[in-house]
Design a protein around this motif. Structure first.
Motif, PDB file in Angstrom:
ATOM      1  N   ASP A 138       0.825  -1.210   0.000  1.00  0.00           N
ATOM      2  CA  ASP A 138       0.000   0.000   0.000  1.00  0.00           C
ATOM      3  C   ASP A 138       0.855   1.255   0.000  1.00  0.00           C
ATOM      4  OD1 ASP A 138      -2.333  -1.470  -0.046  1.00  0.00           O
ATOM      5  OD2 ASP A 138      -2.627  -1.387   2.128  1.00  0.00           O
ATOM      6  N   SER A 139       1.954   1.259   0.753  1.00  0.00           N
ATOM      7  CA  SER A 139       2.805   2.458   0.805  1.00  0.00           C
ATOM      8  C   SER A 139       3.507   2.694  -0.533  1.00  0.00           C
ATOM      9  CB  SER A 139       3.821   2.367   1.942  1.00  0.00           C
ATOM     10  OG  SER A 139       4.681   1.279   1.767  1.00  0.00           O
ATOM     11  N   GLU A 140       3.915   1.629  -1.227  1.00  0.00           N
ATOM     12  CA  GLU A 140       4.526   1.793  -2.549  1.00  0.00           C
ATOM     13  C   GLU A 140       3.520   2.355  -3.548  1.00  0.00           C
ATOM     14  OE1 GLU A 140       7.847  -1.782  -2.532  1.00  0.00           O
ATOM     15  OE2 GLU A 140       5.745  -2.272  -2.931  1.00  0.00           O
ATOM     16  N   LEU A 141       2.308   1.831  -3.522  1.00  0.00           N
ATOM     17  CA  LEU A 141       1.272   2.326  -4.411  1.00  0.00           C
ATOM     18  C   LEU A 141       0.958   3.788  -4.112  1.00  0.00           C
ATOM     19  CD1 LEU A 141      -0.747   1.760  -6.656  1.00  0.00           C
ATOM     20  CD2 LEU A 141      -2.343   0.995  -4.906  1.00  0.00           C
ATOM     21  N   ASP A 142       0.912   4.143  -2.829  1.00  0.00           N
ATOM     22  CA  ASP A 142       0.655   5.522  -2.429  1.00  0.00           C
ATOM     23  C   ASP A 142       1.732   6.454  -2.991  1.00  0.00           C
ATOM     24  OD1 ASP A 142      -0.795   7.540  -0.923  1.00  0.00           O
ATOM     25  OD2 ASP A 142       0.926   7.535   0.457  1.00  0.00           O
ATOM     26  N   LEU A 143       2.996   6.042  -2.928  1.00  0.00           N
ATOM     27  CA  LEU A 143       4.079   6.860  -3.472  1.00  0.00           C
ATOM     28  C   LEU A 143       3.941   7.050  -4.983  1.00  0.00           C
ATOM     29  CD1 LEU A 143       7.163   5.500  -1.498  1.00  0.00           C
ATOM     30  CD2 LEU A 143       6.177   7.797  -1.361  1.00  0.00           C
ATOM     31  N   ILE A 144       3.582   6.000  -5.681  1.00  0.00           N
ATOM     32  CA  ILE A 144       3.408   6.103  -7.126  1.00  0.00           C
ATOM     33  C   ILE A 144       2.281   7.069  -7.468  1.00  0.00           C
ATOM     34  CG2 ILE A 144       2.644   4.842  -9.196  1.00  0.00           C
ATOM     35  CD1 ILE A 144       4.239   2.429  -8.082  1.00  0.00           C
ATOM     36  N   MET A 145       1.179   6.972  -6.746  1.00  0.00           N
ATOM     37  CA  MET A 145       0.049   7.860  -7.019  1.00  0.00           C
ATOM     38  C   MET A 145       0.412   9.309  -6.702  1.00  0.00           C
ATOM     39  SD  MET A 145      -1.850   5.736  -8.397  1.00  0.00           S
ATOM     40  CE  MET A 145      -3.229   6.786  -8.754  1.00  0.00           C
TER      41      MET A 145
END
Length: 126
Positions: free
Chosen positions: A99-106
């Motif tokens: 979730d944190s990786e996806l948040d950074l990408i977004m």
């Protein structure tokens, strides 16, 4: 009674992007049977699951719940990343992110182009 249009839209979107019910149930952390019941209009997903569908398929909640989604009107392919950890190795085109990786990408995608260049420069220096 469940929403028949929602059921049709879920099935249309799933088939358009070549997902199986098993793959989507894994992404949503639900049983395949529960997902199948959504597509058959035997039950409705809760609000948090509807939001997950909406985000995943890049459609509004209105479109998902009440709109008529036609396969030929669906824009481009979905991103190749998913919202949850991969549990199997048969998802060959998937990059699984936390979730944190996806948040950074977004957050990166929402940055101005100049800010993205600064971030890229910072990462290249590491």
């Amino acid at each position: 009674m469940a929403n028949v249009q929602l059921a049709k839209n879920l099935k249309t979107l799933r088939k358009k992007y070549n997902y199986t019910q098993k793959q989507l149930s894994s992404i949503l952390n639900i049983t395949r049977q529960a997902y199948s019941h959504y597509e058959q209009a035997l039950r409705e997903p809760d609000l948090s699951t509807l939001i997950l569908f909406s985000d995943f398929y890049k459609v509004t909640l209105d479109e998902l719940v009440a709109g008529v989604i036609h396969p030929d009107q669906i824009n481009e392919a979905l991103p190749i990343y998913q919202y949850h950890f991969c549990e199997t190795k048969d998802q060959k085109r998937s990059i699984c992110l936390t979730d944190s990786e996806l948040d950074l990408i977004m957050k990166y995608r929402n940055c101005q182009e100049n800010d993205q260049k600064v971030i890229q420069g910072f990462l290249e220096d590491k």
